[in-house]
Every structure is written in C-alpha cells, then in structure tokens.
Design an enzyme around this catalytic site. Structure first.
Site, short mmCIF file in Angstrom:
data_model
loop_
_atom_site.label_atom_id
_atom_site.label_comp_id
_atom_site.label_asym_id
_atom_site.label_seq_id
_atom_site.Cartn_x
_atom_site.Cartn_y
_atom_site.Cartn_z
N GLN A 101 0.85 -1.20 0.00
CA GLN A 101 0.00 0.00 0.00
C GLN A 101 0.88 1.24 0.00
O GLN A 101 1.74 1.40 0.88
CB GLN A 101 -0.91 0.01 1.22
CG GLN A 101 -1.95 1.14 1.15
CD GLN A 101 -2.83 1.22 2.39
OE1 GLN A 101 -2.32 1.29 3.50
NE2 GLN A 101 -4.14 1.23 2.19
N TYR A 169 -6.58 10.28 4.48
CA TYR A 169 -5.23 10.67 4.05
C TYR A 169 -5.29 11.43 2.72
O TYR A 169 -6.36 11.68 2.19
CB TYR A 169 -4.33 9.43 4.00
CG TYR A 169 -4.24 8.77 5.36
CD1 TYR A 169 -3.76 9.47 6.46
CD2 TYR A 169 -4.69 7.47 5.56
CE1 TYR A 169 -3.70 8.89 7.73
CE2 TYR A 169 -4.64 6.88 6.83
CZ TYR A 169 -4.15 7.60 7.91
OH TYR A 169 -4.10 7.03 9.15
N GLY A 305 -8.48 -8.27 9.05
CA GLY A 305 -7.38 -7.45 9.56
C GLY A 305 -6.97 -7.87 10.95
O GLY A 305 -6.08 -8.72 11.14
N CYS A 327 -10.65 -10.78 17.68
CA CYS A 327 -10.19 -9.46 18.14
C CYS A 327 -11.16 -8.98 19.22
O CYS A 327 -12.37 -9.09 19.05
CB CYS A 327 -10.18 -8.49 16.97
SG CYS A 327 -10.00 -6.78 17.47
N CYS A 330 -10.23 -3.72 21.51
CA CYS A 330 -9.72 -2.90 22.62
C CYS A 330 -9.95 -1.41 22.30
O CYS A 330 -10.01 -1.04 21.13
CB CYS A 330 -8.22 -3.09 22.79
SG CYS A 330 -7.73 -4.81 22.81
C1 LIG Z 1 -2.93 -1.53 13.93
C2 LIG Z 1 -3.70 -1.16 12.70
C3 LIG Z 1 -3.04 -0.53 11.65
C4 LIG Z 1 -3.74 -0.19 10.48
N1 LIG Z 1 -3.05 0.36 9.43
C5 LIG Z 1 -3.69 0.55 8.25
C6 LIG Z 1 -2.96 0.90 7.08
O1 LIG Z 1 -1.73 0.97 7.09
N2 LIG Z 1 -3.66 1.14 5.95
C7 LIG Z 1 -5.02 0.98 5.88
O2 LIG Z 1 -5.61 1.20 4.82
N3 LIG Z 1 -5.72 0.59 6.96
C8 LIG Z 1 -5.09 0.34 8.12
N4 LIG Z 1 -5.79 -0.16 9.18
C9 LIG Z 1 -7.21 -0.54 9.00
C10 LIG Z 1 -7.31 -2.05 8.64
O3 LIG Z 1 -6.72 -2.34 7.40
C11 LIG Z 1 -8.77 -2.50 8.61
O4 LIG Z 1 -9.45 -1.78 7.62
C12 LIG Z 1 -9.46 -2.30 9.96
O5 LIG Z 1 -8.67 -2.82 11.00
C13 LIG Z 1 -10.84 -2.97 9.99
O6 LIG Z 1 -10.73 -4.32 9.66
P1 LIG Z 1 -10.76 -5.48 10.79
O7 LIG Z 1 -12.00 -5.27 11.58
O8 LIG Z 1 -10.73 -6.78 10.03
O9 LIG Z 1 -9.54 -5.27 11.63
C14 LIG Z 1 -5.13 -0.47 10.37
C15 LIG Z 1 -5.78 -1.09 11.44
C16 LIG Z 1 -5.09 -1.45 12.59
C17 LIG Z 1 -5.81 -2.16 13.69
S1 SF4 Z 2 -4.81 -5.36 20.45
FE1 SF4 Z 2 -7.02 -5.52 20.85
S2 SF4 Z 2 -7.94 -4.39 19.13
FE2 SF4 Z 2 -5.82 -4.86 18.52
S3 SF4 Z 2 -5.95 -6.82 17.38
FE3 SF4 Z 2 -5.49 -7.30 19.53
S4 SF4 Z 2 -7.49 -7.70 20.48
FE4 SF4 Z 2 -7.85 -6.58 18.57
#
Ligand SMILES: Cc1cc2nc3c(=O)[nH]c(=O)nc-3n(C[C@H](O)[C@H](O)[C@H](O)COP(=O)(O)O)c2cc1C
Ligand code: SF4
Length: 356
Positions: A101, A169, A305, A327, A330
């Site tokens: 990315q 962004y 993610g 997850c 948190c």
């Molecule tokens: C620690 C962390 C870092 C992230 N960094 C990015 C990133 O670099 N680019 C991006 O588009 N989204 C980023 N996201 C968003 C994730 O790609 C994702 O869209 C979001 O966590 C929701 O998906 P999930 O519920 O499966 O975690 C980040 C999320 C987390 C938790």
């Molecule tokens: S630190 Fe918490 S919010 Fe992040 S991935 Fe782990 S359980 Fe999920």
C-alpha cells in the site's frame, strides 16, 4: 465454506482463497529512516504461512514529509528497495502474493507543514491540524512520488500496489468534496489526482503488475463512492478495496436487516456497478461470517485485519475448522503500541495452552 476457499484470478495472478490480509501499520518497529527491519520480514512471512490468499502490506510512505507517524515504513528512496524485497521474497517463499500500500498522510501527517487539496483545519486527538492548499507544483511532486514508489515496489518484487485512497489521508482528501474545495481541475474533477497517478503508474510498470486502490465508500455519500469506483475502473484500476472515507462523515448506513457493518454493505453496492474484483472489510470476525458476506454481497474478497493480528494462522485454522480466535476490539489497538499485549492474542494462546 464453498466460496471462502475458492481460488480466483486477479488479472494473471492466482489467489488461492478469498481471504485478504489488509494493510496494517506496525508502529514502533522501524526507525525514522523508514527502512524495513527483520521484524517486518518475520511478521509478513508468518502471516503468509498462515494461509491467506493475499497480503496487502501496511501503508508505506512515498514521501518522508507525508508520514503518518515517524516510525512508518518508507518507499521514497531507492535504498529502501532491498529491505522491502526481503519482505516480498519471504511472503512469496510461503506461496502467497503480496501488494504494497503506497501512502501519503496529507493533513494527517507528522511533518511541520501539512499538505491538503485546500486549506483545511481539523482537530485530531485534541490537537489542531492545519492543512495547506497544494500548489500545482506540489501536486505534481506528490504524484511523481507515488509513481516512483510503485516502480520501486515492482523492482522489489511485489505483485502489485494499492493506492491508499481512504481513511482521511491525502488521496482521500482529494476525493472528498467537503475537504477538497479547489476551483481548478483537481476540484471540479476530484478523482483527477488519483486517476493521473494510476495512469502514470500503468505506463511505468509492466502490464501484469497490479494497481488497485483502497477507496472510501462514503466520500461523503455512497453515491460518491460509486462514482469514484466507476471512474477508476474506466481508467484501468485492477481492484477496489472498499473501506471508510474521510473520518467524521455521516454514514448513510445499511438497511436495518443487514447484519454487518454499513461499509460492507456499501462494498456490495459498489460491486453492482463495476466488474473488477471488490474487497470488503471491517469487523469480519469468523469464517462463517466471511462466507456469508461473500455470498450475500457478491464481493470477491473478505479482508481479515485484526483477526490475523490476533492469529497469524487465521486462514488455515478457519479451513480446518479450528477456533480462529477473535479481536476483542480494545479501546486502543495494542498493535499501534506494543503488539505483545494484544488481548485477543493473549486470550487465544491461553485457551490453546489449556487445551480448549
Ligand atoms: C494496527 C492497525 C493498523 C492499520 N493500518 C492501516 C494501514 O496501514 N492502511 C489501511 O488502509 N488501513 C489500516 N488499518 C485498518 C485495517 O486495514 C482494517 O481496515 C481495519 O482494522 C478494519 O478491519 P478489521 O475489523 O478486520 O480489523 C489499520 C488497522 C489497525 C488495527
Ligand atoms: S490489540 Fe485488541 S484491538 Fe488490537 S488486534 Fe489485539 S485484540 Fe484486537
């Protein structure tokens, strides 16, 4: 799990299942120089070994002035290629494709002078941020940086790049008419900033190199997200990874009976208007849910993610019917602070140690 473990092709790229690990920055790992370190290589190798069909590497900055945080991976100079190549090679050795990315944080940057399509003020975490309207020269310079970054990603052996076009962004700021108030062609035609980058990348890399985008569904409304998606497809985008747009927008929501996040519903709506692969994301917690989302919305891939941060082996465990862990949402994700303290990971390991 008929659909989730079905192989697909993205252009010529074979993808073994519909599980995509979306970009997630691991803070505090790299130095200010943005060079990849061994921990990045080990992290992506472990994720690839966990069986996902595709990895999109975390937001990697095209400009040291456009970093989201001081300790973010960079792709703004040739010296960074070797370390990135080690990540791409490690992932390929585990039989998984990887995109990178490419990112510029715009008004969300960590530098002194923040770029934005128009003058813009906002509060972030109690701090006032002032974005300065970009001149045409500044626009061109950042566009050049995106194109050069994509070429470096190709040289490093990645299978493609994802333009970071959402989450407030810089590219997202251009798409969103509440932020982009320009009266020139970059305002009248808000997709122009991204489309020009896309077209120039396509000219600079071989045909098989994939160029997709992470795009805001609500930018500010879903109708805008659909319009942007259609236009990007007309200009050759290879896939659309749909997430949230500029933060703080009013989201129109999904129909009451839709059981998942509105942004997942929106990805399905966008899919109805395009033929390129569409990815959906947000709070997909288990394989059954991922399967239902693929069936219900018609999207092509499910992004897992934080589930994968909790459990690198999410995909293999899902396929073999084991608990994938979860997850715990948190208040602040520890992967932005100290990954060792990830509560979901600690809980899963504890359960496994107890033989549950
Ligand atoms: C620690 C962390 C870092 C992230 N960094 C990015 C990133 O670099 N680019 C991006 O588009 N989204 C980023 N996201 C968003 C994730 O790609 C994702 O869209 C979001 O966590 C929701 O998906 P999930 O519920 O499966 O975690 C980040 C999320 C987390 C938790
Ligand atoms: S630190 Fe918490 S919010 Fe992040 S991935 Fe782990 S359980 Fe999920």
């Amino acid at each position: 799990m008929n659909k989730l473990f079905e192989a697909m092709k993205l252009k010529n790229l074979k993808i073994k299942n519909r599980i995509c690990v979306p970009p997630m920055v691991c803070y505090n790992w790299v130095e200010e120089d943005g060079y990849a370190v061994q921990r990045n290589i080990d992290h992506y190798r472990a994720i690839a070994r966990g069986g996902a069909g595709l990895i999109i590497q975390e937001a990697t900055c095209v400009d040291p002035e456009g970093k989201l945080s001081k300790d973010q991976l960079g792709i703004w100079e040739d010296g960074q290629i070797n370390g990135l190549k080690e990540i791409a090679d490690a992932v390929h050795e585990e039989d998984c494709p990887i995109f990178l990315q490419i990112h510029h944080a715009g008004v969300n940057g960590s530098g002194e002078y923040l770029l934005c399509p128009s003058d813009y003020e906002m509060d972030k975490d109690g701090e006032k941020r002032i974005g300065h309207e970009m001149t045409k020269e500044q626009i061109q310079k950042v566009q050049d940086q995106f194109v050069k970054a994509a070429v470096r990603a190709y040289q490093a052996g990645y299978d493609g790049v994802e333009l970071h076009g959402c989450h407030s962004y810089l590219m997202c700021e251009f798409f969103n008419s509440r932020v982009n108030k320009r009266t020139d062609e970059y305002g009248q035609y808000p997709e122009r900033f991204a489309v020009e980058i896309l077209e120039r990348i396509k000219e600079a890399v071989p045909k098989e190199f994939i160029v997709g985008i992470r795009l805001g569904a609500f930018e500010p409304a879903l109708a805008d997200g659909i319009r942007h998606a259609k236009l990007l497809e007309e200009h050759g985008i290879d896939f659309l990874d749909i997430s949230y747009g500029f933060s703080g927008e009013d989201e129109p929501g999904a129909p009451k009976d839709f059981p998942y996040k509105d942004v997942i519903h929106a990805a399905g709506e966008i899919k109805k208007h395009v033929s390129v692969p569409v990815f959906a994301v947000n709070s997909i917690t288990d394989a059954r849910m991922a399967e239902d989302i693929l069936e219900r919305t018609g999207v092509d891939m499910a992004d897992i993610g934080r589930g994968v941060l909790v459990n690198y082996n999410w995909a293999i465990d899902a396929k073999e019917g084991r608990d994938t862990g979860r997850c715990l949402h948190c208040k602040e994700c520890q992967w932005g602070i100290d990954a060792e303290k990830c509560a979901g990971r600690v809980l899963l390991n504890r359960k496994r140690n107890m033989g549950e």
